[in-house]
Every structure is written in C-alpha cells, then in structure tokens.
Design an enzyme around this catalytic site. Structure first.
Site, PDB file in Angstrom:
ATOM      1  N   HIS A   1       1.395   4.921  -0.515  1.00 45.60           N
ATOM      2  CA  HIS A   1       1.194   3.752  -1.362  1.00 45.60           C
ATOM      3  C   HIS A   1       2.004   2.594  -0.791  1.00 45.60           C
ATOM      4  O   HIS A   1       3.179   2.750  -0.459  1.00 45.60           O
ATOM      5  CB  HIS A   1       1.609   4.037  -2.803  1.00 45.60           C
ATOM      6  CG  HIS A   1       1.334   2.895  -3.729  1.00 45.60           C
ATOM      7  ND1 HIS A   1       0.067   2.382  -3.915  1.00 45.60           N
ATOM      8  CD2 HIS A   1       2.165   2.134  -4.490  1.00 45.60           C
ATOM      9  CE1 HIS A   1       0.124   1.382  -4.767  1.00 45.60           C
ATOM     10  NE2 HIS A   1       1.376   1.196  -5.123  1.00 45.60           N
TER      11      HIS A   1
ATOM     12  N   HIS B   1       2.583  -4.822  -5.624  1.00 42.27           N
ATOM     13  CA  HIS B   1       1.640  -3.906  -4.982  1.00 42.27           C
ATOM     14  C   HIS B   1       0.341  -3.876  -5.773  1.00 42.27           C
ATOM     15  O   HIS B   1       0.236  -4.423  -6.874  1.00 42.27           O
ATOM     16  CB  HIS B   1       2.249  -2.512  -4.817  1.00 42.27           C
ATOM     17  CG  HIS B   1       2.897  -1.959  -6.049  1.00 42.27           C
ATOM     18  ND1 HIS B   1       2.429  -0.860  -6.718  1.00 42.27           N
ATOM     19  CD2 HIS B   1       4.013  -2.350  -6.726  1.00 42.27           C
ATOM     20  CE1 HIS B   1       3.206  -0.590  -7.747  1.00 42.27           C
ATOM     21  NE2 HIS B   1       4.174  -1.479  -7.778  1.00 42.27           N
TER      22      HIS B   1
ATOM     23  N   CYS C   1      -4.385  -0.601  -1.573  1.00 39.93           N
ATOM     24  CA  CYS C   1      -3.018  -1.117  -1.569  1.00 39.93           C
ATOM     25  C   CYS C   1      -2.558  -1.531  -0.175  1.00 39.93           C
ATOM     26  O   CYS C   1      -1.817  -2.502  -0.015  1.00 39.93           O
ATOM     27  CB  CYS C   1      -2.062  -0.079  -2.154  1.00 39.93           C
ATOM     28  SG  CYS C   1      -2.021   1.495  -1.251  1.00 39.93           S
TER      29      CYS C   1
END
Length: 263
Positions: A30, A42, A153
């Site tokens: 991530h 994010h 992401c």
C-alpha cells in the site's frame, strides 16, 4: 537500497517522499505520500460507494484496515465525502507493517534487478513542494474511482511525485504492482512454446524471467511514450471525471491544508 525493497527508518523519510508498506505477508503493498507531521496522504477504495457498483479492487485494499478513530491525531482518517483520498497518521498507514521508501530515477539495470514490481521507477521525482501540493489538492478534490489495475494507490503516489498521466486509458496504469500481476502470467504463457525447443527447465525459466522483467520495464512511466505532464488543477479535465470528479479548489483550501499537516 535492497534488491527486493528499500526498507527505511522513520527518521530517514522527508516530506514529499513516496512510501509504502507490505500487506498480507508481502502479497501486495500500500502506497502513499508522506506530507510531514507524521501524516500520510494515500488513496483507497471509497468506503461511501454503493457496494453493488464497486469494482473487484474493493477487496484489494480494505478501507476497514484504517481505524475510524485515532487516539494520537484527531484528524486521522480525514477525507472528503465520496472520495478515496485519505489523510492518516503514519502509524495507522503502516498498521503492523514496516516502512519502505519508493525509489525514483533508478538505472535500467537496477530496475530490472528488482524481483517485485512497485518498488522503484526510472522516472525522476519533482521537488517536494510540488509533490505535497498535488497530494493535498487531491485530498480536497479526490482522485477519481479506485481501480486495481488502472487507478490504485501506487498510481496516486506516482502521479503526486511526477505529475505524469498516461494518455492510453485502455491499458495498464502507472502501477508497477499491476504490471507485475499482468506480466508474470503473460511471460509464462508466451514462454510455453519454448518447452518444445528447450529440453532444459533452467533455460525455459531463464527466458520466462527475462520476458517478465522486460514486460515490467516496458510499462514503467520513466520509459513509456504515452505519458504527459498534467497540472493537478487540470487533472479532472484530462481524466474526464466531469461533475463526479474534481471540482475547482477554493482559495482557502491552501490554508486548511497547511493546518491539517501541521496539526
């Protein structure tokens, strides 16, 4: 700089850095932009979207992995309605994972040596002020709909760092993870006929690995020819988000962004 990833300590990162952490025992990573003050911006699947209209990527990164409340930072978890761009503290971003730094401006040999995608790019990063400006603007205005292959992401963090946008929307996005996910099975399929010509399993494995690495390199934003530099204020127009996407930011957003980062 490690062969697989680039693990760092918290004291080694600076505002404007592209950071990431591994999830589900190194299954995927991530990504986000560190904006200072122990805060990270994010991109996640929008938790406010109708589940019936969601994409398969909704299970890729669980928004529920980020706590709804944080005892350290009151504004942790801040996001605009119907937006997947979120501001969290570094602790909540990492969860129980370690901290890694995404590398920019690596040489082709270093890029090809990386076994996993989504850890580096040959593209160069813009200055930290420009990176943070893009991240904070998108926090207020969104980054469109989350898509695991074309708008995830890592795509968000790569855009914040470089301002580069892919013209061809039908192919894979900027994400190295997506390129790896597609490149590995593709390389295996393309190398299958070679089993008839190469009796040695080692030879077939070597060719397959080479095809995999080259497929990753060909989709890197640093070497692609179908990318353009787009101002963050013009992003909605270039992505055809229309009324459901980014709207013009108000002048007082800059002041509110600075307050969020410093708090």
């Amino acid at each position: 700089m490690g062969l697989l990833t680039n693990r760092v300590e918290r004291s080694e990162i600076s505002p404007g850095d592209h950071i990431y952490t591994w999830r589900a025992v190194f299954t995927y990573s991530h990504h986000g932009i560190f904006v200072g003050g122990s805060k990270v911006v994010h991109f996640t699947p929008d938790r406010n979207r109708d589940p019936n209209s969601g994409t398969p990527s909704d299970s890729y990164e669980l928004v529920s992995s980020f706590p709804s409340s944080c005892s350290i930072f009151p504004d942790c978890g801040f996001r605009q309605p119907n937006s997947g761009v979120v501001l969290t503290c570094l602790d909540c971003f990492l969860g129980k994972g370690s901290l890694y730094s995404f590398e920019y401006g690596v040489t082709p040999s270093v890029f090809l040596a990386k076994v996993r995608g989504g850890t580096c790019t040959t593209a160069t990063s813009d200055l930290p002020d420009a990176v943070i400006h893009r991240a904070m603007y998108l926090l207020q205005n969104g980054f469109g709909n989350y898509d695991v292959f074309q708008n995830n992401c890592e795509d968000f963090a790569l855009y914040c760092k470089t301002g580069l946008l892919i013209i061809d929307k039908s192919g894979v996005g900027r994400s190295g993870q997506a390129s790896s996910a597609i490149g590995a099975p593709l390389a295996a399929i393309l190398s299958s006929p070679l089993k008839l010509l190469m009796p040695s399993p080692v030879g077939v494995a070597t060719v397959t690995a080479g095809m995999y690495c080259m497929s990753r390199y060909a989709t890197d934003i640093g070497v692609r020819t179908d990318v353009i530099k787009v101002r963050v204020e013009d992003l909605a127009m270039n992505l055809d988000w229309g009324d459901d996407g980014i709207e013009e930011v108000a002048e007082d957003n800059d002041a509110s962004n600075q307050q969020i980062v410093r708090s």
